[in-house]
Design a protein around this motif. Sequence first.
Motif, PDB file in Angstrom:
ATOM      1  N   GLY A 201      41.241   8.588 -41.252  1.00 50.18           N
ATOM      2  CA  GLY A 201      40.763   8.986 -39.933  1.00 50.18           C
ATOM      3  C   GLY A 201      41.382   8.297 -38.744  1.00 50.18           C
ATOM      4  N   MET A 202      42.294   7.337 -38.929  1.00 53.24           N
ATOM      5  CA  MET A 202      42.838   6.557 -37.815  1.00 53.24           C
ATOM      6  C   MET A 202      43.960   7.342 -37.132  1.00 53.24           C
ATOM      7  N   MET A 203      43.561   8.467 -36.484  1.00 50.35           N
ATOM      8  CA  MET A 203      44.537   9.365 -35.876  1.00 50.35           C
ATOM      9  C   MET A 203      43.857  10.230 -34.827  1.00 50.35           C
ATOM     10  N   PHE A 204      44.642  10.761 -33.909  1.00 49.04           N
ATOM     11  CA  PHE A 204      44.141  11.745 -32.948  1.00 49.04           C
ATOM     12  C   PHE A 204      45.322  12.561 -32.450  1.00 49.04           C
ATOM     13  N   SER A 205      45.026  13.660 -31.758  1.00 52.98           N
ATOM     14  CA  SER A 205      46.071  14.505 -31.180  1.00 52.98           C
ATOM     15  C   SER A 205      45.850  14.639 -29.685  1.00 52.98           C
ATOM     16  N   PHE A 206      46.944  14.812 -28.925  1.00 51.57           N
ATOM     17  CA  PHE A 206      46.858  14.931 -27.472  1.00 51.57           C
ATOM     18  C   PHE A 206      47.746  16.074 -27.004  1.00 51.57           C
ATOM     19  N   ASP A 207      47.399  16.624 -25.848  1.00 51.23           N
ATOM     20  CA  ASP A 207      48.109  17.774 -25.292  1.00 51.23           C
ATOM     21  C   ASP A 207      49.164  17.336 -24.290  1.00 51.23           C
ATOM     22  N   VAL A 208      50.298  18.026 -24.315  1.00 50.43           N
ATOM     23  CA  VAL A 208      51.329  17.869 -23.290  1.00 50.43           C
ATOM     24  C   VAL A 208      51.620  19.242 -22.701  1.00 50.43           C
ATOM     25  N   ALA A 209      51.385  19.389 -21.397  1.00 52.52           N
ATOM     26  CA  ALA A 209      51.624  20.656 -20.704  1.00 52.52           C
ATOM     27  C   ALA A 209      53.036  20.687 -20.128  1.00 52.52           C
ATOM     28  N   ARG A 210      53.562  21.897 -19.993  1.00 50.21           N
ATOM     29  CA  ARG A 210      54.860  22.050 -19.337  1.00 50.21           C
ATOM     30  C   ARG A 210      54.723  21.676 -17.862  1.00 50.21           C
ATOM     31  N   ALA A 211      55.807  21.211 -17.283  1.00 51.22           N
ATOM     32  CA  ALA A 211      55.756  20.736 -15.906  1.00 51.22           C
ATOM     33  C   ALA A 211      55.398  21.841 -14.932  1.00 51.22           C
ATOM     34  N   ASP A 212      55.718  23.098 -15.248  1.00 51.25           N
ATOM     35  CA  ASP A 212      55.469  24.202 -14.326  1.00 51.25           C
ATOM     36  C   ASP A 212      54.129  24.883 -14.564  1.00 51.25           C
ATOM     37  N   GLU A 213      53.319  24.359 -15.479  1.00 53.47           N
ATOM     38  CA  GLU A 213      52.027  25.003 -15.757  1.00 53.47           C
ATOM     39  C   GLU A 213      50.966  24.538 -14.767  1.00 53.47           C
TER      40      GLU A 213
END
Length: 631
Positions: A619-631
């Motif tokens: 369980g020692m994990m997570f996910s994160f979002d990266v948006a495009r610069a133009d969004e």
Amino acid sequence: MVTKPTGHPHQLATSDHASDEAQPERQRDARELFSTDTTGLPEAQKPHPIRLQDGDRFDLRIHPVRKRVDEAEFRMLGYNGSIPGPALHVDQGSEITVEVTNDGDVDATVHWHGLRLENRYDGVPHDTQAPIPIGGTFTYKVQFPDAGFYWYHPHIREDFGLEMGLYGTIIVEPSDPSYWPAVDRQLTLTLDDLLVEDGHIAPFHRSGPNYTAMGRFGNVMLINGETEFAGQAAAGEVVRLFLVNTANTRIFNFAVRGARAKLVGGDSGRYERETWVDEVLLAPSERAVLDVLFDAPGEARLEHRTPDHVYDLGAFSVSGTSTGTASGSFADLRVDQELTGEHQSVQEDLTRPPDKVLAFVSSMPLLYGGDIQTSSYACPMHFEVTDSKPGTCPKCGMQLVPVQTESPEQSAYVCPMHPEVTDSKPGTCPKCGMKLVPMQAETTEPSSSYVCPMHPEVTDSKPSTCPKCGMKLVPSDAAPTEKDEVGSLHEHEVDGLEWEDLMPEINRASDPSNMFWKLIDRESGSENGAINWAFTVGDRVKIRLVNEMESDHPMHHPFHIHGAGRFLVLSRDAEPESNLVWKDTVLVRAGQEVDILLDVSNPGLWMAHCHIAEHAQSGMMFSFDVARADE
């Protein structure tokens, strides 16, 4: 063969007692354990290099193999029949198509470690793709934007897959021919270990990982899948060694005795300044690029050096005279001007507050009580997924673990530092602020003697912490007893690293139900899969990694960020990093504070996790979002 440390009579603690106690495990219902049957399996082959050009297509198959390790034969898993898998050699800026067929023992993905490729091909189950079922296929488009050394491995039951041999390497040849110093030839070396007990690989449960306290330390050292390296070199020859640590949890401190070594590269390309080195430290998944000059005939021994032992990994036999020309420029120590510019540009980042603070914390009911309420179970990655009974998460397939709450039957709590402070319910000590811990069930009085679980020579008459490792002392009458042979592993200066499994019986008994590893966002308080970070392409995010000593079991963690970008280490314990290199994994020692600067360059949903395989899988994990610069 159990690898012996050079010049020391003690072997790693595989010993007879481990074999005896492993027998009940092997007698469990066969449906709970992965198969060990080697009948009809092809013999594992040695890895071979594959040169691929832009646009090429490559087939990669996962399947069981029969692997001989000294005098024993094991059922293991290989990519295309070899352990390690094929060593891919590609050009910077190229793209290849890889069709993966899964004929292995579990659902699969392939993670292309360190590559800033398109998110949908990152190989994270359910985040970026559906798992490849047994008998199924998946087609990856793999891009290579950065020169350097990378590797590939599973991201489903990584604890099982890595131990079984599923790992392979990737050399990305730079588009600039002067990027690296001149060498006469190059080769890849994978550093690994394998836990063997009574002639068998220590068993794995289908239901989920074990050895989750310290991770699965092996007692057989492997280099390129073998127990001993045997190579040839000519006197005066310069050889580039691409090194990667593929072990589940073991740290390797690699050295070449009898030759001169120059550190030129790391995780993702070259260092700011090339440096002479006697040894190089690699946590699980870290890489190093080492140029070695064999300047005299004889033997050049490959070694893994710890504070207590030197493990022999094999040797180059050096003879004759090299016809190459690389030795003429070997004495030059070059400087990368691009990274020198980065070094100047990050000066303001050194002093500004971090954008994110991520803590590494553990809770260990296995040792310290606080019975787990088993009426509720939750997914480590998806906290919204709960059940009243054990099972697996329908979103990611991970084993549900007990929700960590104190048992309502616990009636007395005590301060670890002030035993006179007690309460009938959970709380904190008014004198020192520490969390009260459950008293031993058999008494409402604190014990009169306490001992460190890892260092049994450390005792006290009152609750406290161990000055060697930071663990809380446990009542001596309740402390698990480890064999005397472990004592010889304790005699070294505290460095925040666990070089060996110092609590083998405790580690063997640990699983996600009694050992909790947590990444905690200190701003929101969110843990593991509940962490909800969001960035945008172009961000430069300062992340402070704090490996807290106020944990039930402080230990080191190699922290890995998938292909959202790459990062620079800014400082360790407020000391600025003197020699920069782009990285995707950083080793954070117990009690250490490390600042990194993440250069966010790739949109998508990206994972970050501890790269001790058993920690990540519990369980020692997570996910994160990266948006495009133009969004």
